[in-house]
Design a protein around this motif. Structure first.
Motif, short mmCIF file in Angstrom:
data_model
loop_
_atom_site.label_atom_id
_atom_site.label_comp_id
_atom_site.label_asym_id
_atom_site.label_seq_id
_atom_site.Cartn_x
_atom_site.Cartn_y
_atom_site.Cartn_z
N GLN A 1 55.95 -45.24 87.39
CA GLN A 1 56.53 -43.99 86.51
C GLN A 1 56.44 -44.33 85.16
O GLN A 1 56.98 -45.48 84.77
N VAL A 2 56.13 -43.62 84.32
CA VAL A 2 56.13 -43.91 82.79
C VAL A 2 57.50 -43.45 82.18
O VAL A 2 57.77 -42.18 82.37
N GLN A 3 58.00 -44.23 81.27
CA GLN A 3 59.27 -44.19 80.78
C GLN A 3 59.41 -44.86 79.72
O GLN A 3 58.83 -46.14 79.58
N LEU A 4 60.39 -44.50 78.48
CA LEU A 4 60.76 -45.19 77.50
C LEU A 4 62.40 -45.21 77.63
O LEU A 4 62.91 -44.24 77.78
N VAL A 5 62.92 -46.59 77.57
CA VAL A 5 64.38 -46.71 77.64
C VAL A 5 64.85 -47.13 76.28
O VAL A 5 64.34 -48.54 76.00
N GLU A 6 65.54 -46.61 75.42
CA GLU A 6 66.19 -47.20 74.36
C GLU A 6 67.39 -47.80 74.75
O GLU A 6 68.08 -47.56 75.70
N SER A 7 68.14 -48.81 73.72
CA SER A 7 69.02 -49.46 74.15
C SER A 7 69.62 -50.19 72.83
O SER A 7 68.65 -50.21 71.77
N GLY A 8 70.83 -50.42 72.54
CA GLY A 8 71.07 -51.06 71.32
C GLY A 8 72.02 -50.40 70.22
O GLY A 8 72.59 -50.85 69.46
N GLY A 9 72.29 -49.06 70.64
CA GLY A 9 73.08 -48.27 69.73
C GLY A 9 74.24 -48.43 69.74
O GLY A 9 74.89 -49.36 70.65
N GLY A 10 75.24 -48.08 68.89
CA GLY A 10 76.73 -48.08 68.92
C GLY A 10 77.42 -47.70 67.72
O GLY A 10 76.79 -47.29 66.74
N LEU A 11 78.39 -48.06 67.59
CA LEU A 11 79.31 -47.94 66.28
C LEU A 11 79.38 -49.17 65.57
O LEU A 11 79.71 -50.35 66.01
N VAL A 12 79.02 -49.34 64.17
CA VAL A 12 78.94 -50.11 63.37
C VAL A 12 79.61 -49.96 61.96
O VAL A 12 79.49 -48.56 61.53
N GLN A 13 80.18 -50.87 61.35
CA GLN A 13 80.66 -50.42 60.00
C GLN A 13 79.79 -50.66 58.93
O GLN A 13 78.55 -51.17 59.16
N PRO A 14 79.94 -49.70 57.71
CA PRO A 14 78.99 -49.72 56.61
C PRO A 14 78.84 -51.38 56.34
O PRO A 14 79.53 -52.16 56.19
N GLY A 15 77.47 -51.35 56.22
CA GLY A 15 76.86 -52.72 55.66
C GLY A 15 76.54 -53.46 56.94
O GLY A 15 76.25 -54.66 56.87
N GLY A 16 76.83 -53.14 58.23
CA GLY A 16 76.80 -53.72 59.34
C GLY A 16 75.16 -53.81 59.75
O GLY A 16 74.49 -53.12 59.14
N SER A 17 74.78 -54.31 60.90
CA SER A 17 73.49 -54.42 61.70
C SER A 17 73.44 -54.09 63.14
O SER A 17 74.46 -54.27 63.56
N LEU A 18 72.41 -53.54 63.27
CA LEU A 18 72.15 -53.24 65.00
C LEU A 18 70.78 -53.98 65.14
O LEU A 18 69.91 -53.64 64.19
N ARG A 19 70.22 -53.88 66.30
CA ARG A 19 68.86 -54.00 66.77
C ARG A 19 68.52 -52.99 67.87
O ARG A 19 69.41 -53.49 68.97
N LEU A 20 68.05 -52.16 67.65
CA LEU A 20 67.63 -51.15 68.82
C LEU A 20 66.35 -51.52 69.49
O LEU A 20 65.49 -52.32 68.78
N SER A 21 66.22 -51.53 71.02
CA SER A 21 65.37 -51.84 71.70
C SER A 21 64.56 -50.57 72.42
O SER A 21 65.45 -49.70 72.75
N ARG B 1 64.99 -41.08 75.68
CA ARG B 1 66.00 -40.10 75.52
C ARG B 1 66.88 -40.28 74.52
O ARG B 1 67.72 -39.37 74.26
N GLY B 2 66.79 -41.36 73.70
CA GLY B 2 67.55 -41.75 72.44
C GLY B 2 68.71 -42.49 72.67
O GLY B 2 69.35 -42.67 73.68
N THR B 3 69.32 -43.14 71.74
CA THR B 3 70.52 -44.02 71.71
C THR B 3 71.44 -43.53 70.35
O THR B 3 70.69 -43.37 69.27
N GLN B 4 72.48 -43.35 70.50
CA GLN B 4 73.36 -43.02 69.43
C GLN B 4 73.69 -44.33 68.57
O GLN B 4 74.19 -44.98 68.92
N VAL B 5 73.55 -43.98 67.25
CA VAL B 5 73.90 -44.91 66.24
C VAL B 5 74.85 -44.35 65.44
O VAL B 5 74.78 -43.20 64.60
N THR B 6 76.21 -44.99 65.11
CA THR B 6 77.13 -44.36 64.21
C THR B 6 77.56 -45.32 63.39
O THR B 6 78.02 -46.50 63.67
N VAL B 7 77.62 -44.90 62.08
CA VAL B 7 77.93 -45.97 61.18
C VAL B 7 79.23 -45.39 60.16
O VAL B 7 79.13 -44.23 59.68
N SER B 8 80.27 -45.97 60.74
CA SER B 8 81.67 -45.50 60.06
C SER B 8 82.59 -46.50 59.91
O SER B 8 82.89 -47.69 60.74
N SER B 9 83.68 -46.68 59.04
CA SER B 9 84.56 -47.23 58.87
C SER B 9 85.87 -46.99 59.49
O SER B 9 86.56 -47.85 59.71
#
Length: 122
Positions: free
Chosen positions: A1-21, A114-122
């Motif tokens: 089965q062909v598919q792409l699966v994202e991960s690594g999103g989340g809530l982070v404060q301004p100036g922070g970092s995330l790595r999506l896969s 299907r996407g992963t949510q990234v939210t940047v907020s204090s």
């Protein structure tokens, strides 16, 4: 089965970092004609290209808004691509999608996660 699966999103404060896969199954990122891209879509806005990499020559492309802050890469052994996001800002808040595209025998193969949510907020 062909598919792409994202991960690594989340809530982070301004100036922070995330790595999506983005992990692929059913096809190989190691193809030398592969075009790999990250897109994002914020509420009420159109989906936009964030970053891309072509396997033929390793060339990359970035949206002006993320240049110098985001880095796209891939690991063929893990069949995974990444988006390292540094110095995140509230305007980076969006759903992030990975995309893989290649052409074989004159047919275009275009896959989306299907996407992963990234939210940047204090």
């Amino acid at each position: 089965q062909v598919q792409l699966v994202e991960s690594g999103g989340g809530l982070v404060q301004p100036g922070g970092s995330l790595r999506l896969s983005c992990a692929a199954s059913g096809f190989a990122f190691s193809r030398d004609d592969m075009r790999l891209r990250w897109y994002r879509q914020a509420p009420g806005k159109e989906r936009e290209l964030v970053a891309g990499i072509t396997t033929a020559d390793g060339s990359t492309v970035y949206a002006d808004s993320v240049k110098g802050r985001f880095t796209i890469s891939r690991d063929n052994a893990k069949n995974t691509m990444y988006l390292q996001m540094n110095s995140l800002q509230p305007e980076d808040t969006a759903i992030y999608y990975c995309n893989a595209r290649y052409i074989a025998f004159l047919k275009v193969y275009d896959y989306w996660g299907r996407g992963t949510q990234v939210t940047v907020s204090s």
